[in-house]
Scaffold this motif. Structure first.
Motif, short mmCIF file in Angstrom:
data_model
loop_
_atom_site.label_atom_id
_atom_site.label_comp_id
_atom_site.label_asym_id
_atom_site.label_seq_id
_atom_site.Cartn_x
_atom_site.Cartn_y
_atom_site.Cartn_z
N GLY A 37 0.78 -1.23 0.00
CA GLY A 37 0.00 0.00 0.00
C GLY A 37 0.81 1.28 0.00
O GLY A 37 0.24 2.37 0.02
N ILE A 38 2.14 1.20 -0.03
CA ILE A 38 2.99 2.39 -0.06
C ILE A 38 3.27 2.77 -1.51
O ILE A 38 3.72 1.95 -2.31
N ASP A 39 3.02 4.03 -1.85
CA ASP A 39 3.16 4.49 -3.22
C ASP A 39 4.57 4.96 -3.56
O ASP A 39 5.02 4.80 -4.69
N HIS A 40 5.26 5.57 -2.59
CA HIS A 40 6.60 6.11 -2.85
C HIS A 40 7.53 5.73 -1.71
O HIS A 40 7.14 5.78 -0.53
N LEU A 41 8.77 5.38 -2.05
CA LEU A 41 9.80 5.12 -1.06
C LEU A 41 10.74 6.32 -1.01
O LEU A 41 11.36 6.68 -2.02
N LEU A 42 10.80 6.97 0.14
CA LEU A 42 11.69 8.11 0.31
C LEU A 42 11.88 8.35 1.79
O LEU A 42 10.92 8.31 2.57
N ASP A 43 13.13 8.59 2.18
CA ASP A 43 13.40 9.02 3.55
C ASP A 43 13.18 10.53 3.62
O ASP A 43 14.07 11.31 3.28
N VAL A 44 11.97 10.92 4.02
CA VAL A 44 11.63 12.33 4.04
C VAL A 44 12.54 13.09 5.00
O VAL A 44 12.83 14.27 4.80
N GLY A 45 13.02 12.41 6.03
CA GLY A 45 13.89 13.07 7.00
C GLY A 45 15.17 13.60 6.38
O GLY A 45 15.73 14.58 6.87
N GLY A 46 15.64 12.96 5.32
CA GLY A 46 16.87 13.41 4.68
C GLY A 46 16.67 14.00 3.31
O GLY A 46 17.63 14.33 2.62
N ALA A 47 15.42 14.16 2.89
CA ALA A 47 15.12 14.65 1.54
C ALA A 47 15.32 16.16 1.44
O ALA A 47 15.10 16.90 2.40
N SER A 48 15.73 16.60 0.26
CA SER A 48 15.89 18.03 0.01
C SER A 48 14.54 18.67 -0.29
O SER A 48 13.55 17.98 -0.57
N ILE A 49 14.51 19.99 -0.25
CA ILE A 49 13.27 20.70 -0.58
C ILE A 49 12.85 20.40 -2.01
O ILE A 49 11.65 20.21 -2.29
N GLU A 50 13.80 20.31 -2.92
CA GLU A 50 13.44 20.01 -4.31
C GLU A 50 12.86 18.61 -4.45
O GLU A 50 11.91 18.40 -5.20
N GLN A 51 13.43 17.64 -3.75
CA GLN A 51 12.86 16.28 -3.77
C GLN A 51 11.44 16.29 -3.22
O GLN A 51 10.54 15.63 -3.75
N LEU A 52 11.23 17.04 -2.15
CA LEU A 52 9.90 17.10 -1.54
C LEU A 52 8.91 17.84 -2.44
O LEU A 52 7.74 17.45 -2.51
N ARG A 53 9.35 18.86 -3.12
CA ARG A 53 8.46 19.56 -4.05
C ARG A 53 7.97 18.61 -5.14
O ARG A 53 6.78 18.62 -5.50
N SER A 54 8.87 17.78 -5.65
CA SER A 54 8.47 16.81 -6.68
C SER A 54 7.44 15.84 -6.14
O SER A 54 6.47 15.48 -6.83
#
Length: 306
Positions: A37-54
């Motif tokens: 049920g998870i759509d995206h794999l990403l460690d939000v804790g270490g993600a950049s603002i640009e990665q999060l914007r995407s």
């Protein structure tokens, strides 16, 4: 609405996604580890603002439903690590959300911030790094979001329930204790408690209303004696719960604080001052009217193999 649920693999995040879909909204989930049920794999804790914007592009709102273990002892000083885990990711997330034009957000917080407002004389932020970082998380996350992106902070107590095989992090030790032959003892004091389902419903209400409020959440208020007894009943071990003298609880926690000091370690909730919280009635006016027993039985099933 289309909502991104950060921490969708966790107990609360999974329930939030379910409630969103039940109400006709679209939920996108992101987590650090692969789960059904998870759509995206990403460690939000270490993600950049640009990665999060995407990741946030095309969404109307975002729910932040990850957490840090506040009782894990770490080498001093722990504030930089707690800030890195609790505050910085929220600031980056809501900065990205503002830049992408999102219009609503929810952060799963702690009821300690509620009690910090209610009892400033307890000096909670000064004494406990975890509570300091929860306050900073709310304040700085909202500042990053700006006026056009209201962020509700749900101030959560003990949360019971199950989502698939996902349970509260603290459920395992309590489950083993309730099933064991070890005597059950409880100090004075108690805590508010809520089901994961109730938390999810309050979160979706806040998203639908674009609320920017601090929202304490509770289904019931339980003394520690009642909570431990009901957990034992849930697993089918109807046992007497003895009263722990307040002095014994205070002495044990202060020894724990001394041991951490000698080991040059700290935990997010300082054991030297934990007795002040543990022995208090950390109660919240119930918000749902829902009985807690179904969630207790989900968390502590009678069949140990369930």
């Amino acid at each position: 609405m289309r909502i991104l649920v950060v921490g969708g693999s966790g107990l609360i995040g999974a329930h939030v996604a379910n409630v969103l879909r039940e109400r006709g909204h679209a939920a996108t989930t992101v987590a650090r580890t692969a789960q059904p049920g998870i759509d995206h794999l990403l460690d939000v804790g270490g993600a950049s603002i640009e990665q999060l914007r995407s990741l946030l592009a095309g969404h109307d709102g975002v729910v932040y439903a990850t957490r840090t273990e506040e009782q894990r002892p770490l080498p001093k000083p722990i504030y930089p690590e707690f800030r890195r885990d609790n505050v910085d990711p929220v600031v980056r997330l809501f900065t990205a959300a503002r830049l992408e034009g999102l219009t609503r957000g929810v952060v799963m917080g702690s009821y300690y911030t509620y009690f910090d407002r209610l009892h400033p004389q307890w000096r909670l932020a000064e004494r406990h790094t975890y509570i300091r970082c929860r306050l900073e998380q709310a304040r700085e996350g909202r500042a990053a979001a700006g006026e056009g992106l209201p962020v509700a902070v749900l101030e959560l107590p003990f949360v019971f329930g199950r989502a698939g095989d996902r349970l509260p992090n603290w459920a395992g030790p309590l489950d083993r204790w309730a099933r064991s032959r070890t005597p059950l003892v409880a100090p004075t004091g108690g805590s508010a408690a809520a089901s994961a389902r109730s938390v999810a419903e309050v979160a979706v209400d806040a998203l639908e209303q674009a609320s920017g409020a601090d929202i304490p959440v509770a289904d019931e208020n339980l003394t520690w004696h009642d909570m431990i007894g009901r957990i034992a009943d849930a697993v089918g071990r109807h046992r007497r719960v003895a009263r722990m003298p307040s002095g014994a609880a205070k002495a044990a926690l202060r020894l724990g604080g001394l041991a951490q000091t000698l080991g040059r370690k700290e935990s997010g909730v300082n054991p030297s001052y934990l007795a002040d919280l543990l022995l208090a009635d950390l109660f919240i006016e119930p918000t749902s009217g829902r009985p807690l027993d179904p969630a207790l039985r989900e968390t502590f099933p009678r069949d140990a193999g369930a």
